[in-house]
Design a protein around this motif. Structure first.
Motif, PDB file in Angstrom:
ATOM      1  N   ARG A  49       3.223   2.104  -1.778  1.00 46.80           N
ATOM      2  CA  ARG A  49       3.298   2.713  -3.100  1.00 46.80           C
ATOM      3  C   ARG A  49       2.394   3.584  -3.869  1.00 46.80           C
ATOM      4  O   ARG A  49       2.578   4.137  -4.661  1.00 46.80           O
ATOM      5  N   TYR A  50       1.260   3.652  -3.060  1.00 49.13           N
ATOM      6  CA  TYR A  50       0.418   4.607  -3.609  1.00 49.13           C
ATOM      7  C   TYR A  50       0.188   5.822  -2.919  1.00 49.13           C
ATOM      8  O   TYR A  50      -0.558   6.838  -3.381  1.00 49.13           O
ATOM      9  N   PHE A  51       1.255   6.139  -2.112  1.00 52.40           N
ATOM     10  CA  PHE A  51       1.436   7.423  -1.443  1.00 52.40           C
ATOM     11  C   PHE A  51       2.819   8.086  -2.014  1.00 52.40           C
ATOM     12  O   PHE A  51       3.780   7.159  -2.765  1.00 52.40           O
TER      13      PHE A  51
ATOM     14  N   GLY B   7       0.650  -1.360   0.246  1.00 55.10           N
ATOM     15  CA  GLY B   7      -0.058   0.037  -0.121  1.00 55.10           C
ATOM     16  C   GLY B   7       0.948   1.274   0.071  1.00 55.10           C
ATOM     17  O   GLY B   7       0.332   2.356  -0.558  1.00 55.10           O
TER      18      GLY B   7
ATOM     19  N   THR C 227      -7.199   6.763  -5.076  1.00 54.93           N
ATOM     20  CA  THR C 227      -6.179   6.907  -5.890  1.00 54.93           C
ATOM     21  C   THR C 227      -5.836   6.401  -6.888  1.00 54.93           C
ATOM     22  O   THR C 227      -4.694   6.451  -7.936  1.00 54.93           O
ATOM     23  N   VAL C 228      -6.517   4.999  -6.907  1.00 54.12           N
ATOM     24  CA  VAL C 228      -6.338   4.204  -8.073  1.00 54.12           C
ATOM     25  C   VAL C 228      -6.951   4.515  -9.262  1.00 54.12           C
ATOM     26  O   VAL C 228      -8.146   4.957  -9.363  1.00 54.12           O
TER      27      VAL C 228
ATOM     28  N   LYS D 190      -8.257   5.769   1.180  1.00 57.69           N
ATOM     29  CA  LYS D 190      -7.518   6.740   0.375  1.00 57.69           C
ATOM     30  C   LYS D 190      -6.818   6.241  -0.644  1.00 57.69           C
ATOM     31  O   LYS D 190      -6.684   6.463  -1.855  1.00 57.69           O
ATOM     32  N   ILE D 191      -6.545   4.842  -0.690  1.00 56.88           N
ATOM     33  CA  ILE D 191      -5.841   4.154  -1.820  1.00 56.88           C
ATOM     34  C   ILE D 191      -6.887   4.149  -2.742  1.00 56.88           C
ATOM     35  O   ILE D 191      -6.531   4.185  -4.225  1.00 56.88           O
ATOM     36  N   ARG D 192      -7.857   3.564  -2.334  1.00 56.35           N
ATOM     37  CA  ARG D 192      -8.982   3.189  -3.361  1.00 56.35           C
ATOM     38  C   ARG D 192      -9.211   4.781  -4.277  1.00 56.35           C
ATOM     39  O   ARG D 192      -9.422   4.596  -5.585  1.00 56.35           O
TER      40      ARG D 192
ATOM     41  N   TYR E 227      -2.997  14.980   0.664  1.00 57.48           N
ATOM     42  CA  TYR E 227      -2.917  13.724   1.683  1.00 57.48           C
ATOM     43  C   TYR E 227      -3.096  14.450   3.245  1.00 57.48           C
ATOM     44  O   TYR E 227      -3.074  13.724   4.047  1.00 57.48           O
TER      45      TYR E 227
END
Length: 193
Positions: free
Chosen positions: A60-62, A58, A192-193, A188-190, A137
């Motif tokens: 890597r999405y930041f 996870g 950004t995908v 938050k990851i969802r 963020y």
């Protein structure tokens, strides 16, 4: 995460007269519990592995930041791998809060739990501080810092009163705060995908 929660709930339901307010989560899978082996190997160990993977992948999405990496890896190592370790080395019957003549498994279990509850709140705070430097963020950063600080407060309360009538409740609040961080992070990851 749902596997971890399901294991906690199932463990409490499988033990007669189990009290979530005054008993540790670990008592549901202690050495002498009837379903302890299954809870450990079908619930807690796989959930620890999945939570570790979530943190390690996870991040890597930041944005690239050493503080964010340290925070995520810290949560992955101490919470994810820590959950695996406390499951492989279950506590003695009743989890021996007075630490009287503990088994080697109990000693490893307690040291691992201490590391989890010491370093996970710190890691969440570090990730939050790292995230605060990036405008997209900020909200997740502030949530992370707040959850880390709240969990640190409850860790202090928990450790200060291991024989308290509410030790189980304090532990569950700590776990809930950490799991909320995973949920917020996933959303938050969802996004950004």
């Amino acid at each position: 995460m749902l596997l971890f929660i399901a294991s906690c709930v199932a463990g409490g339901l499988l033990i007669e007269d189990y009290n979530v307010n005054r008993q540790f989560i670990s008592e549901t899978f202690a050495i002498d519990t009837a379903y302890g082996f299954w809870l450990r190997f079908l619930g807690y160990i796989p959930s620890g592995i999945l939570l570790t993977w979530f943190c390690f992948l996870g991040v890597r999405y930041f944005p690239t930041s050493s503080m964010i990496k340290v925070g995520f890896y810290g949560v992955g190592i101490f919470y994810g791998i820590g959950t695996v370790v406390v499951s492989i080395f279950p506590c003695d019957s009743g989890c021996n809060p007075e630490f009287i003549n503990p088994s080697m498994s109990q000693v490893i279990h307690n040291l691992s739990a201490l590391m989890i509850y010491t370093f996970v709140p710190i890691s969440i705070i570090i990730a939050g501080i790292g995230l605060s430097k990036f405008s997209n963020y900020k909200s997740f950063a502030y949530i992370s810092i707040a959850l880390g600080l709240l969990s640190a407060v409850f860790v202090f309360i928990f450790i200060s009163g291991l024989t308290s009538a509410y030790v189980g409740l304090y532990q569950r609040i700590i776990e809930l705060l950490i799991l909320v961080w995973f949920v917020v992070c996933a959303f938050k990851i969802r996004g950004t995908v």
